[in-house]
Design an enzyme around this catalytic site. Sequence first.
Site, PDB file in Angstrom:
ATOM      1  N   SER A 145       0.839  -1.200   0.000  1.00  0.00           N
ATOM      2  CA  SER A 145       0.000   0.000   0.000  1.00  0.00           C
ATOM      3  C   SER A 145       0.873   1.248   0.000  1.00  0.00           C
ATOM      4  CB  SER A 145      -0.892   0.014   1.249  1.00  0.00           C
ATOM      5  OG  SER A 145      -1.579   1.249   1.338  1.00  0.00           O
ATOM      6  N   TYR A 158      -2.044  -0.928  10.285  1.00  0.00           N
ATOM      7  CA  TYR A 158      -2.181  -1.300   8.862  1.00  0.00           C
ATOM      8  C   TYR A 158      -0.989  -0.775   8.067  1.00  0.00           C
ATOM      9  CZ  TYR A 158      -3.906  -1.364   4.023  1.00  0.00           C
ATOM     10  OH  TYR A 158      -4.024  -1.570   2.662  1.00  0.00           O
TER      11      TYR A 158
HETATM   12  P1  NAD Z   1     -11.092  -6.790  -0.970  1.00  0.00           P
HETATM   13  O1  NAD Z   1     -11.710  -6.644   0.375  1.00  0.00           O
HETATM   14  O2  NAD Z   1     -11.936  -6.744  -2.203  1.00  0.00           O
HETATM   15  O3  NAD Z   1     -10.206  -8.114  -1.033  1.00  0.00           O
HETATM   16  C1  NAD Z   1      -9.500  -8.618   0.063  1.00  0.00           C
HETATM   17  C2  NAD Z   1      -9.303 -10.098  -0.160  1.00  0.00           C
HETATM   18  O4  NAD Z   1      -8.509 -10.588   0.954  1.00  0.00           O
HETATM   19  C3  NAD Z   1     -10.616 -10.903  -0.166  1.00  0.00           C
HETATM   20  O5  NAD Z   1     -10.634 -11.768  -1.274  1.00  0.00           O
HETATM   21  C4  NAD Z   1     -10.535 -11.748   1.110  1.00  0.00           C
HETATM   22  O6  NAD Z   1     -11.045 -13.058   0.917  1.00  0.00           O
HETATM   23  C5  NAD Z   1      -9.049 -11.809   1.354  1.00  0.00           C
HETATM   24  N1  NAD Z   1      -8.793 -12.036   2.778  1.00  0.00           N
HETATM   25  C6  NAD Z   1      -8.993 -11.183   3.812  1.00  0.00           C
HETATM   26  N2  NAD Z   1      -8.701 -11.810   4.969  1.00  0.00           N
HETATM   27  C7  NAD Z   1      -8.303 -13.060   4.644  1.00  0.00           C
HETATM   28  C8  NAD Z   1      -7.895 -14.186   5.403  1.00  0.00           C
HETATM   29  N3  NAD Z   1      -7.837 -14.202   6.743  1.00  0.00           N
HETATM   30  N4  NAD Z   1      -7.597 -15.329   4.739  1.00  0.00           N
HETATM   31  C9  NAD Z   1      -7.681 -15.374   3.399  1.00  0.00           C
HETATM   32  N5  NAD Z   1      -8.039 -14.341   2.626  1.00  0.00           N
HETATM   33  C10 NAD Z   1      -8.357 -13.207   3.260  1.00  0.00           C
HETATM   34  O7  NAD Z   1      -9.997  -5.640  -0.984  1.00  0.00           O
HETATM   35  P2  NAD Z   1      -9.022  -5.018  -2.080  1.00  0.00           P
HETATM   36  O8  NAD Z   1      -9.205  -3.557  -1.982  1.00  0.00           O
HETATM   37  O9  NAD Z   1      -9.130  -5.682  -3.385  1.00  0.00           O
HETATM   38  O10 NAD Z   1      -7.609  -5.360  -1.400  1.00  0.00           O
HETATM   39  C11 NAD Z   1      -6.645  -6.227  -1.937  1.00  0.00           C
HETATM   40  C12 NAD Z   1      -5.280  -5.838  -1.386  1.00  0.00           C
HETATM   41  O11 NAD Z   1      -4.960  -4.508  -1.805  1.00  0.00           O
HETATM   42  C13 NAD Z   1      -5.189  -5.851   0.140  1.00  0.00           C
HETATM   43  O12 NAD Z   1      -3.950  -6.401   0.532  1.00  0.00           O
HETATM   44  C14 NAD Z   1      -5.255  -4.374   0.498  1.00  0.00           C
HETATM   45  O13 NAD Z   1      -4.619  -4.099   1.712  1.00  0.00           O
HETATM   46  C15 NAD Z   1      -4.529  -3.765  -0.681  1.00  0.00           C
HETATM   47  N6  NAD Z   1      -4.838  -2.344  -0.902  1.00  0.00           N
HETATM   48  C16 NAD Z   1      -6.088  -1.929  -1.243  1.00  0.00           C
HETATM   49  C17 NAD Z   1      -6.333  -0.570  -1.473  1.00  0.00           C
HETATM   50  C18 NAD Z   1      -7.685  -0.031  -1.859  1.00  0.00           C
HETATM   51  O14 NAD Z   1      -7.837   1.199  -1.942  1.00  0.00           O
HETATM   52  N7  NAD Z   1      -8.675  -0.859  -2.136  1.00  0.00           N
HETATM   53  C19 NAD Z   1      -5.293   0.354  -1.321  1.00  0.00           C
HETATM   54  C20 NAD Z   1      -4.025  -0.108  -0.989  1.00  0.00           C
HETATM   55  C21 NAD Z   1      -3.801  -1.450  -0.794  1.00  0.00           C
END
Ligand code: NAD
Length: 247
Positions: A145, A158
Amino acid sequence: MKSNERVALVTGSTSGIGKAIALQLSDDGFNVVFHSKKSVDEGQRLASSIPRATYIQADLSDQEQAKGLVSQALSLYGRMDVLVNNAGINAMIPHGSLKQASPAVWRELYEVNVIAPWTLIAEAEQALRASSCSDYTSSIINISSHAGVRPKGASIPYAASKASLNHMTQLLALTLSPEIRVNAIAPGLVNTPMAESWVEAQKLWTERSPMKRGAEPLEIAHTASMLVSSSYLTGEIILSDGGLNLT
Ligand code: NAD
């Protein structure tokens, strides 16, 4: 080697960024392993919607299930070429509320955002090394991130967990080279279910970032595809924040 022999495991790939990356890698010719903690129906639907894909459910906060995810993928396909550590969790805690960021919160976030990626990499290392060749080096992509690079984010635990993932990325790029390239993508705001309630972040990206908006998941998937197809990039942490870090 036929490109459709190569295998990519994408964690957390039934929604958001992970889903977009898994579908992109399928378009790029990979056999794809979808994974999630809970959304079994959606995972199976996605896997059956594209050729040579499969779905495996595993709670990555449980070390045995994390190890089982890699061993099941290897027993299904017999090889692994790409591992995308995308699954992650967040906690919204004001940075000044130190007691709210309890040890339990730190442990929960580190378990999923740091320790699980480490375990998956350790379990997959041998297979990734074995499938690597000069035309197609194996690669690991960690989704960290912007908050792991700049001192901001939804909470200090986080942001610190993502900074840890970034540092792990660079240390492993040194350690696993030349057979395995290790890179990270550090997104800013991405329009996914995780970010739906991040009203302040949406305002910030719309008003302050040079690109005047958050990213779509497909835009992050294109960066992942570029990193996978590179034969040279390793140890990079690609800030994908529409330029917000410049302001
Ligand atoms: P999302 O909530 O759509 O996806 C998160 C995924 O993580 C889900 O498929 C869930 O099943 C999985 N997950 C969560 N806890 C878990 C566990 N205990 N065991 C197995 N799987 C687990 O979110 P997203 O926005 O697509 O996020 C994906 C990645 O991108 C994450 O690592 C998040 O920190 C990172 N991220 C997202 C953003 C944003 O703005 N959306 C920004 C920076 C970083």
